[in-house]
Design an enzyme around this catalytic site. Structure first.
Site, PDB file in Angstrom:
ATOM      1  N   TYR A 156      37.940  82.355  26.476  1.00 40.72           N
ATOM      2  CA  TYR A 156      39.095  81.777  25.777  1.00 40.72           C
ATOM      3  C   TYR A 156      40.308  81.731  26.707  1.00 40.72           C
ATOM      4  CZ  TYR A 156      42.753  81.460  22.168  1.00 40.72           C
ATOM      5  OH  TYR A 156      43.825  81.088  21.416  1.00 40.72           O
ATOM      6  N   ALA A 157      40.588  82.852  27.360  1.00 39.73           N
ATOM      7  CA  ALA A 157      41.759  82.938  28.227  1.00 39.73           C
ATOM      8  C   ALA A 157      41.673  81.936  29.371  1.00 39.73           C
ATOM      9  CB  ALA A 157      41.898  84.360  28.774  1.00 39.73           C
ATOM     10  N   SER A 159      40.142  79.086  29.374  1.00 39.27           N
ATOM     11  CA  SER A 159      40.359  77.722  28.870  1.00 39.27           C
ATOM     12  C   SER A 159      41.851  77.456  28.659  1.00 39.27           C
ATOM     13  CB  SER A 159      39.591  77.513  27.552  1.00 39.27           C
ATOM     14  OG  SER A 159      40.206  78.215  26.471  1.00 39.27           O
ATOM     15  N   ILE A 189      49.218  85.898  16.431  1.00 39.00           N
ATOM     16  CA  ILE A 189      49.669  85.342  15.162  1.00 39.00           C
ATOM     17  C   ILE A 189      48.843  86.008  14.067  1.00 39.00           C
ATOM     18  CG2 ILE A 189      49.849  83.199  13.816  1.00 39.00           C
ATOM     19  CD1 ILE A 189      51.680  83.271  16.286  1.00 39.00           C
ATOM     20  N   THR A 191      46.388  86.309  11.558  1.00 38.93           N
ATOM     21  CA  THR A 191      45.254  85.534  11.051  1.00 38.93           C
ATOM     22  C   THR A 191      44.264  86.509  10.430  1.00 38.93           C
ATOM     23  OG1 THR A 191      44.045  85.780  13.121  1.00 38.93           O
ATOM     24  CG2 THR A 191      45.419  83.817  12.897  1.00 38.93           C
TER      25      THR A 191
END
Lengths: 251, 72
Positions: A156-157, A159, A189, A191
């Protein structure tokens, strides 16, 4: 003097608009008079977002951004029907939390394709002549993980860091066309996934206890910055990655 | 997949010695059983069995059998 926060007559494309930051941004822009073209793979979520929008003339399209080859023909259909864009916001992304042992080649490829590849492909489509109006602003939703190490977020990081890097390069490449590109860099955030993660770790990894002084952020906090970067108020800002992080990156 | 096969899959994924896990093994007794181990098991359930395990659920699990049952 015109109100630089007025988006009347403007049209913005938002990917990943079925939930969270994408949805919040769409609703905020619609209140400012903007016409929205929303794309996502989640049909029900998109329909929900559209039902929350103010004004008329909005539309949505179901597109699988993991299929990069399908983006250009889909985009062509959209621009033929709705005309050129004033802004593009890339919120679409896979939130992937995996230890390195579980990051197989296919997972890595999928995360990079959806989070980064589709950003480049949609940008490639939108910056072609006649597909945008003067003053086009492109905003990608990055993450603090692009700048700080985090356990189990390697794919993820990477990307998100790729997107930060791309806006620096493209801001230079497209500056002569007065096209601006930036990323927003949210910290954690609130979630459901994060709350669940905290329950699993017993709260031991709650970053709000140590580094994120202002607590967890809301999608609204990020949408505010995105709308600013789309507006003419930010006409001198390009190639930047701007934190919206409750203090995280300064700590 | 039989329970024996699932046990071998978990051992392989967590890099535990072959045949070291039994259904009755307490999760807390697994070497270095921490949040990364739990996350690995969550991802394993998703990848191999298409089952979404939450952090809250895995915290309720006591033994390896609880995981095998969840895998289905």
């Amino acid at each position: 003097m015109t109100d630089k926060n007025d988006f009347t007559g403007k049209q913005v494309l938002i990917s990943g608009a079925a939930a969270g930051i994408g949805r919040e941004t769409a609703v905020m822009l619609s209140k400012l008079g903007c016409r929205l073209i929303l794309i996502d793979i989640d049909k029900d979520g998109l329909a929900d977002t559209v039902s929350n929008l103010f004004g008329t003339g909005h539309s949505f399209n179901i597109i699988d951004l993991g299929n990069l080859e399908s983006i250009e023909p889909a985009f062509k259909g959209i621009v033929d029907k709705h005309g050129p864009f004033d802004g593009f916001v890339h919120c679409a992304g896979i939130r992937c939390r995996r230890p390195i042992a579980m990051i197989t080649p296919s997972i890595l490829s999928e995360v990079l394709k959806v989070n980064f590849g589709s950003f480049i492909e949609l940008t490639r489509c939108i910056i072609r002549r006649n597909n945008f109006n003067e003053g086009l602003s492109i905003v990608g939703v990055s993450s603090i993980s692009s700048q700080r190490g985090g356990v189990s977020v390697t794919a993820y990081a990477a990307s998100k860091a790729a997107m930060d890097c791309a806006v620096r390069c493209l801001a230079k490449e497209l500056g002569s066309k007065s096209i601006r590109l930036n990323t927003v860099v949210p910290a954690q955030i609130e979630t459901r996934a994060y709350v669940d993660f905290l329950k699993m770790t017993g709260g031991a990894e709650d970053i709000t206890l140590t580094r994120q002084y202002l607590g967890l952020g809301e999608p609204l906090d990020v949408a505010n910055l995105i709308v600013f970067l789309l507006s003419d108020k930010s006409k001198f800002i390009t190639g930047s990655s701007i934190p919206v992080d409750g203090g995280f990156l300064s700590s | 997949m039989t329970n024996e096969e699932k046990l071998r899959l978990i051992e392989d994924t967590l890099e535990l010695d072959n045949n070291s896990l039994k259904e009755s093994t307490f999760l807390a007794d697994i070497e270095n059983y921490d949040s990364m181990t739990k996350l690995t098991l969550i991802v394993l359930c998703d990848d191999e069995f298409n089952k979404k395990l939450t952090g809250e659920q895995i915290n309720e699990f006591k033994t390896v059998k609880d995981i095998l049952d969840f895998m289905g």
